[in-house]
Write a protein that holds these residues in place. Sequence first.
Motif, mmCIF file in Angstrom:
data_model
loop_
_atom_site.group_PDB
_atom_site.id
_atom_site.type_symbol
_atom_site.label_atom_id
_atom_site.label_comp_id
_atom_site.label_asym_id
_atom_site.label_seq_id
_atom_site.Cartn_x
_atom_site.Cartn_y
_atom_site.Cartn_z
ATOM 1 N N LYS A 109 0.864 -1.185 0.000
ATOM 2 C CA LYS A 109 0.000 0.000 0.000
ATOM 3 C C LYS A 109 0.899 1.232 0.000
ATOM 4 O O LYS A 109 1.619 1.481 0.953
ATOM 5 C CB LYS A 109 -0.897 0.017 1.236
ATOM 6 N N ALA A 110 0.859 1.990 -1.091
ATOM 7 C CA ALA A 110 1.661 3.207 -1.225
ATOM 8 C C ALA A 110 0.720 4.404 -1.327
ATOM 9 O O ALA A 110 -0.445 4.246 -1.693
ATOM 10 C CB ALA A 110 2.546 3.112 -2.461
ATOM 11 N N PRO A 111 1.220 5.602 -1.005
ATOM 12 C CA PRO A 111 0.371 6.795 -1.106
ATOM 13 C C PRO A 111 -0.236 6.972 -2.502
ATOM 14 O O PRO A 111 -1.357 7.443 -2.638
ATOM 15 C CB PRO A 111 1.335 7.946 -0.792
ATOM 16 N N SER A 112 0.507 6.554 -3.519
ATOM 17 C CA SER A 112 0.017 6.699 -4.892
ATOM 18 C C SER A 112 -0.866 5.527 -5.333
ATOM 19 O O SER A 112 -1.308 5.468 -6.467
ATOM 20 C CB SER A 112 1.205 6.826 -5.842
ATOM 21 N N GLY A 113 -1.092 4.586 -4.425
ATOM 22 C CA GLY A 113 -1.911 3.417 -4.743
ATOM 23 C C GLY A 113 -1.140 2.133 -4.492
ATOM 24 O O GLY A 113 0.033 2.154 -4.125
ATOM 25 N N ASP A 114 -1.807 1.010 -4.687
ATOM 26 C CA ASP A 114 -1.179 -0.286 -4.460
ATOM 27 C C ASP A 114 -0.113 -0.569 -5.522
ATOM 28 O O ASP A 114 -0.305 -0.263 -6.701
ATOM 29 C CB ASP A 114 -2.227 -1.401 -4.501
#
Length: 158
Positions: free
Chosen positions: A142-147
Motif C-alpha cells: 500500500k503506497a500513497p500513490s496506490g497499491d
Amino acid sequence: MQKAPMTVEGEIALREELHHLIKEVRPTIIEAIATAREHGDLKENAEYHAAREQQSFTEGRIQDIEGKLSNIQVIDINKIPHGDRVVFGTTVTIINLDLDKTVTYKIVGDDEADVKACKISYQSPIARALMGKEISEVVVVKAPSGDVEYEIDNVEFI
C-alpha cells in the motif's frame, strides 16, 4: 519492553560510534572547554558556549547509543537456516511489476535503515509486506500513490 532487532553489522557500527565518542570526541571537548575557560569571562566567551553545547550533544548521543545497545536483540543472519523465505536480515531482490524495475533491499533494524544504501527498516510497508514470503510470490504494498505489486525475485542471506 520488547527488544529491537538489529543486524550484527548494525551493532558493530553503534559500538564503534560509541567508542569514538567516548575515547576521542569527549576528551577533545573537555580540552576545548578547559582552553576556553582560560580566556576568562565565561558570559561572553563564544568558544566556551560552543564547546559546552557540543558536549551536551555528545553526551546525549552517548546516552542514546547506550540505551539502544541495552535494548537490542542481535540477529546473525549467518546462524539462520537459509531458504527462500524473506526474514529479518535477508537481502531481497524484488521486481516492481508495473514498471518492470528491479530493486534490492536489505531488511534491517530501525536504527540501521538507510534507503540510499538500500537498507530498509523491518517496519517499513515494503518490508512488512515481504516478511515471511518466498521467492516468486507476489506481494501488494500500500503506497500513497496506490497499491504497488512486487514479485520476489531473490532472497540472499548475506
